[in-house]
Design a protein around this motif. Sequence first.
Motif, PDB file in Angstrom:
ATOM      1  N   GLU A 234       7.753   1.067   3.191  1.00 23.52           N
ATOM      2  CA  GLU A 234       8.838   0.473   2.429  1.00 23.52           C
ATOM      3  C   GLU A 234       8.375  -0.843   1.836  1.00 23.52           C
ATOM      4  N   THR A 235       8.884  -1.143   0.623  1.00 24.13           N
ATOM      5  CA  THR A 235       8.539  -2.380  -0.065  1.00 24.13           C
ATOM      6  C   THR A 235       9.627  -2.686  -1.092  1.00 24.13           C
ATOM      7  N   SER A 236       9.353  -3.655  -1.944  1.00 27.33           N
ATOM      8  CA  SER A 236      10.301  -3.987  -3.013  1.00 27.33           C
ATOM      9  C   SER A 236       9.575  -3.961  -4.340  1.00 27.33           C
ATOM     10  N   MET A 237      10.313  -3.578  -5.431  1.00 31.12           N
ATOM     11  CA  MET A 237       9.726  -3.525  -6.767  1.00 31.12           C
ATOM     12  C   MET A 237      10.668  -4.196  -7.755  1.00 31.12           C
ATOM     13  N   ILE A 238      10.129  -4.531  -8.930  1.00 33.53           N
ATOM     14  CA  ILE A 238      10.890  -5.187  -9.992  1.00 33.53           C
ATOM     15  C   ILE A 238      11.049  -4.206 -11.150  1.00 33.53           C
ATOM     16  N   THR A 239      12.270  -4.010 -11.631  1.00 31.09           N
ATOM     17  CA  THR A 239      12.539  -3.102 -12.754  1.00 31.09           C
ATOM     18  C   THR A 239      12.424  -3.853 -14.072  1.00 31.09           C
ATOM     19  N   MET A 240      12.571  -3.122 -15.185  1.00 29.75           N
ATOM     20  CA  MET A 240      12.534  -3.720 -16.515  1.00 29.75           C
ATOM     21  C   MET A 240      13.624  -4.778 -16.668  1.00 29.75           C
ATOM     22  N   GLU A 241      14.784  -4.583 -15.996  1.00 25.54           N
ATOM     23  CA  GLU A 241      15.895  -5.526 -16.068  1.00 25.54           C
ATOM     24  C   GLU A 241      15.715  -6.682 -15.093  1.00 25.54           C
ATOM     25  N   LYS A 242      14.507  -6.807 -14.525  1.00 24.87           N
ATOM     26  CA  LYS A 242      14.186  -7.874 -13.569  1.00 24.87           C
ATOM     27  C   LYS A 242      15.035  -7.779 -12.297  1.00 24.87           C
ATOM     28  N   GLU A 243      15.460  -6.544 -11.992  1.00 25.10           N
ATOM     29  CA  GLU A 243      16.245  -6.319 -10.781  1.00 25.10           C
ATOM     30  C   GLU A 243      15.297  -5.930  -9.652  1.00 25.10           C
ATOM     31  N   GLU A 244      15.484  -6.518  -8.491  1.00 23.12           N
ATOM     32  CA  GLU A 244      14.646  -6.201  -7.346  1.00 23.12           C
ATOM     33  C   GLU A 244      15.268  -5.055  -6.553  1.00 23.12           C
ATOM     34  N   LEU A 245      14.495  -3.987  -6.375  1.00 23.89           N
ATOM     35  CA  LEU A 245      14.965  -2.817  -5.643  1.00 23.89           C
ATOM     36  C   LEU A 245      14.181  -2.690  -4.339  1.00 23.89           C
ATOM     37  N   TYR A 246      14.895  -2.312  -3.294  1.00 25.43           N
ATOM     38  CA  TYR A 246      14.226  -2.015  -2.025  1.00 25.43           C
ATOM     39  C   TYR A 246      13.925  -0.527  -2.013  1.00 25.43           C
ATOM     40  N   ILE A 247      12.634  -0.147  -1.876  1.00 28.67           N
ATOM     41  CA  ILE A 247      12.234   1.252  -2.056  1.00 28.67           C
ATOM     42  C   ILE A 247      11.399   1.735  -0.879  1.00 28.67           C
ATOM     43  N   GLN A 248      11.347   3.074  -0.782  1.00 26.60           N
ATOM     44  CA  GLN A 248      10.459   3.749   0.166  1.00 26.60           C
ATOM     45  C   GLN A 248       9.462   4.563  -0.646  1.00 26.60           C
ATOM     46  N   ILE A 249       8.125   4.364  -0.383  1.00 22.50           N
ATOM     47  CA  ILE A 249       7.081   5.070  -1.134  1.00 22.50           C
ATOM     48  C   ILE A 249       6.375   6.042  -0.194  1.00 22.50           C
ATOM     49  N   THR A 250       6.191   7.277  -0.680  1.00 25.86           N
ATOM     50  CA  THR A 250       5.382   8.274   0.030  1.00 25.86           C
ATOM     51  C   THR A 250       4.201   8.611  -0.858  1.00 25.86           C
ATOM     52  N   ASN A 251       2.957   8.353  -0.397  1.00 25.11           N
ATOM     53  CA  ASN A 251       1.745   8.678  -1.149  1.00 25.11           C
ATOM     54  C   ASN A 251       1.145   9.975  -0.621  1.00 25.11           C
ATOM     55  N   ILE A 252       0.897  10.941  -1.543  1.00 22.66           N
ATOM     56  CA  ILE A 252       0.347  12.251  -1.191  1.00 22.66           C
ATOM     57  C   ILE A 252      -0.921  12.458  -2.019  1.00 22.66           C
ATOM     58  N   PRO A 253      -2.068  12.794  -1.384  1.00 23.35           N
ATOM     59  CA  PRO A 253      -3.317  12.999  -2.127  1.00 23.35           C
ATOM     60  C   PRO A 253      -3.209  14.187  -3.084  1.00 23.35           C
ATOM     61  N   ILE A 254      -3.887  14.059  -4.255  1.00 24.89           N
ATOM     62  CA  ILE A 254      -3.981  15.150  -5.232  1.00 24.89           C
ATOM     63  C   ILE A 254      -5.403  15.712  -5.156  1.00 24.89           C
ATOM     64  N   TYR A 255      -5.530  16.978  -4.749  1.00 23.58           N
ATOM     65  CA  TYR A 255      -6.834  17.627  -4.622  1.00 23.58           C
ATOM     66  C   TYR A 255      -7.088  18.503  -5.842  1.00 23.58           C
ATOM     67  N   ILE A 256      -8.282  18.357  -6.443  1.00 23.06           N
ATOM     68  CA  ILE A 256      -8.731  19.246  -7.519  1.00 23.06           C
ATOM     69  C   ILE A 256     -10.136  19.703  -7.137  1.00 23.06           C
ATOM     70  N   HIS A 257     -10.282  21.018  -6.900  1.00 23.14           N
ATOM     71  CA  HIS A 257     -11.558  21.592  -6.439  1.00 23.14           C
ATOM     72  C   HIS A 257     -12.036  20.875  -5.181  1.00 23.14           C
ATOM     73  N   ASN A 258     -11.079  20.716  -4.243  1.00 23.40           N
ATOM     74  CA  ASN A 258     -11.353  20.127  -2.927  1.00 23.40           C
ATOM     75  C   ASN A 258     -11.807  18.669  -2.993  1.00 23.40           C
ATOM     76  N   GLU A 259     -11.507  18.007  -4.087  1.00 20.97           N
ATOM     77  CA  GLU A 259     -11.863  16.599  -4.220  1.00 20.97           C
ATOM     78  C   GLU A 259     -10.617  15.811  -4.602  1.00 20.97           C
ATOM     79  N   ILE A 260     -10.371  14.648  -3.937  1.00 20.81           N
ATOM     80  CA  ILE A 260      -9.182  13.835  -4.219  1.00 20.81           C
ATOM     81  C   ILE A 260      -9.374  13.127  -5.559  1.00 20.81           C
ATOM     82  N   LYS A 261      -8.515  13.447  -6.508  1.00 21.17           N
ATOM     83  CA  LYS A 261      -8.594  12.884  -7.853  1.00 21.17           C
ATOM     84  C   LYS A 261      -7.486  11.871  -8.133  1.00 21.17           C
ATOM     85  N   GLY A 262      -6.604  11.646  -7.177  1.00 17.84           N
ATOM     86  CA  GLY A 262      -5.513  10.709  -7.377  1.00 17.84           C
ATOM     87  C   GLY A 262      -4.445  10.896  -6.310  1.00 17.84           C
TER      88      GLY A 262
END
Length: 757
Positions: A234-262
């Motif tokens: 969990e963290t906080s981010m700033i929107t275009m309207e300069k509003e601070e949002l409290y968010i939850q981020i889930t990062n999932i690896p992207i595999y292409i030909h068994n290699e993490i590309k993002g």
Amino acid sequence: MTKRIVTESINCNGLLLTTQPPIAADFQYGNRLMEDDSIIRNVQYFPGAVYKLIKKNGEIILDMVEGDLLDVLHLKKQDLIGLNVNHLKVQNENEKKRVLSLFQQAFEGKDISFEGVVNGVDYCSSLKPVLKGDNVKEVFGNAVNMSRKRKNAQIVEESEQRLRSLYFNFPEAIFSLDVSGKIKGMNPASEQLVGYQEKELLFLNYMDFIVPKDVHRVKKQFEIALEGNVVQYETSMITMEKEELYIQITNIPIYIHNEIKGLFGIVKNLTKERNAEGALTDSQEKYQLIAENTNDLICLLDSADKTVCYASPSHQWVLGCSAESFQGSSFFRDMDEASRTNLRKAFEEAVIKKEAIHYECRRMHAEGHWITFEDHAMPVFDSNNKISNFVVVSRDITAQKKSEKTLHDTLNKLEKLKMAIDEAALVSVTDKEGNILYVNKKFCEISQYDKDELLGNDHTFLRSDHHPPGFFEKLNETIKKGEIWRGELKNRAKDGSIFWVYTTIVPFLDENNEPYQFFYIRNDITEEKQTEELLRTTDKLSVIGELAAGVAHEIRNPLTSLKGFAQILRSRIRNKGDKEFVDIMLSELDRINHIVNEFMVLSKPQELQRENADMHELLKHVLAIVETQAIINNVTIRTDVPEKLPGVYCDKSQIKQVLLNLLKNAIEAMPGGGSILIRFNTVGRNLTIQITDTGKGIPEHQLKSIGKPFYTTKDKGNGLGLMICKKIIENHQGELHITSRENKGTIVKVSIPVVIS
């Protein structure tokens, strides 16, 4: 010769062949096949299906068909071999020409490839000419089943569509990031979250939106995900309207030909939840203030045994016992037996159904009187979704219940009063403009209008034009001043009949003493009015009867003498002109004698000389009498009489008198000629005689007076004829009715009982 490939769309024996380049190359032989090529000798071993076309007498013939694809396509070899391609089943003539053109081009040395569908199976086919020298001896074709490849391609396409649908319709924001953290793509939910469009953020680093104090921590989580881990933080981010949002981020690896590309970054907005947590703390403090100061009773019960875990201070002044005295005791301790039994059962059902309950109960005050409560019991659930407690809010409704009982009794009385009024009177309610808002059933019955026809209209269409000008203006002036109006009204029903009502109009006044509605109560007095009219007519007849008795006695003797002397005088006169004068005198004496006889009918009830009359004979006799008068007046008389008529037990001479009088009236109503229709009919136990003429008719204002003593529309009439006819029919327990329309004619309907075996 240069090699050419022709692709076309044909329909062969129901085969739909589309203009596509060949998908499979299973039957591609390169250059032209020569007659001695070994592949020709082994075509039956090719997968799918192989067919051969030859030319015979200038016609193209299917000479050979082989292959397991025929079974898949549900085609029979024996139906195809030897078939002239001119007889191929195609959709229309244009398709047939195209088929022949393709085959013809193959025999000209051209390669042709196409795709199609047969009986739901996709295939790819090619045509190859076989050369003998420079000439085409025959053409080989193949067909390969492509359904499985197409199906696999369709599955891949559908899977891709599902993933795209999930990506674009996922309710949470999804960012596609490369290994450096730059944004490669984002779904619509991401645009809504940050307030930017995708094209504005492409190739920007997502760290640019994280609040500065969290950047280092977020980078570390990003690196852990690049090692092949799914991380959530969990963290906080700033929107275009300069509003601070409290968010939850889930990062999932992207595999292409068994290699993490993002990485995928799935972002959930937790701002509302965090705000709700803060609001919950504030609410708890507010609820505690409410519980300590409200007049309602608030209890927290153990769901198992319904003992009181908490009781609000209001127990002290509502039930006369301290809140502490209730804690640890049974919630049902001061309830009456009925409330206790019902509530135990209600709580058991609430536990099973996991729902709130609402009920009423009676509890005893410390001083001994009963108080009625309205309770709301809400379940409280634990982490396992089981009910741990009930929060019960109880409100004292004793005074309300007394008011409800008083109101119920009042409404019951009003309902009975309304029922009584509806049974006895015609009731309607209008707005201040006079538009009808309500009518009762009796109003509809008497007026003969349906409720839908009355609502929204005013009462003017009930008027009969009986009342003088200005009558209703004075009525409206009275009620609009807020005063009650009472009086008699003559109304007209839907079928045109008249009914009288004694009406009371009561204005309903608003706070400014101005009418906003009018309440109409009408009592049907039609019978009373008819009785009054009958009494007036009876009085007239009584006077006429007394006058007739005296006049008839005093006039008949002199009339007899005058008539005798006039007859003697006529026999002695030789002058023809003088005889005419005497004839006139005799005619007038007969007329006076006729009037005296009519007076005698009114003077006292005539004893009926009843007998079973044949109505055919009676009508024949009457027509013979009036025939001459009808001819003179250019009047045609028609009859509509059934062959079989029941007998009528009547005084034949009096019934003849009635028919003669009615027919004479009809003839006299048509001085310029016309027609009369006499119709006999049997209705139930009555014989109806209807006489219809095409005369000038009777105006409405005169029709209501027809049949009254001495009222006549004739220059030489005495106003007694129709009254006597009516009296004769009534003496026979029958009825006589007259309807007429001016310039349209008149209908007289007589109804008398038939002979009952």
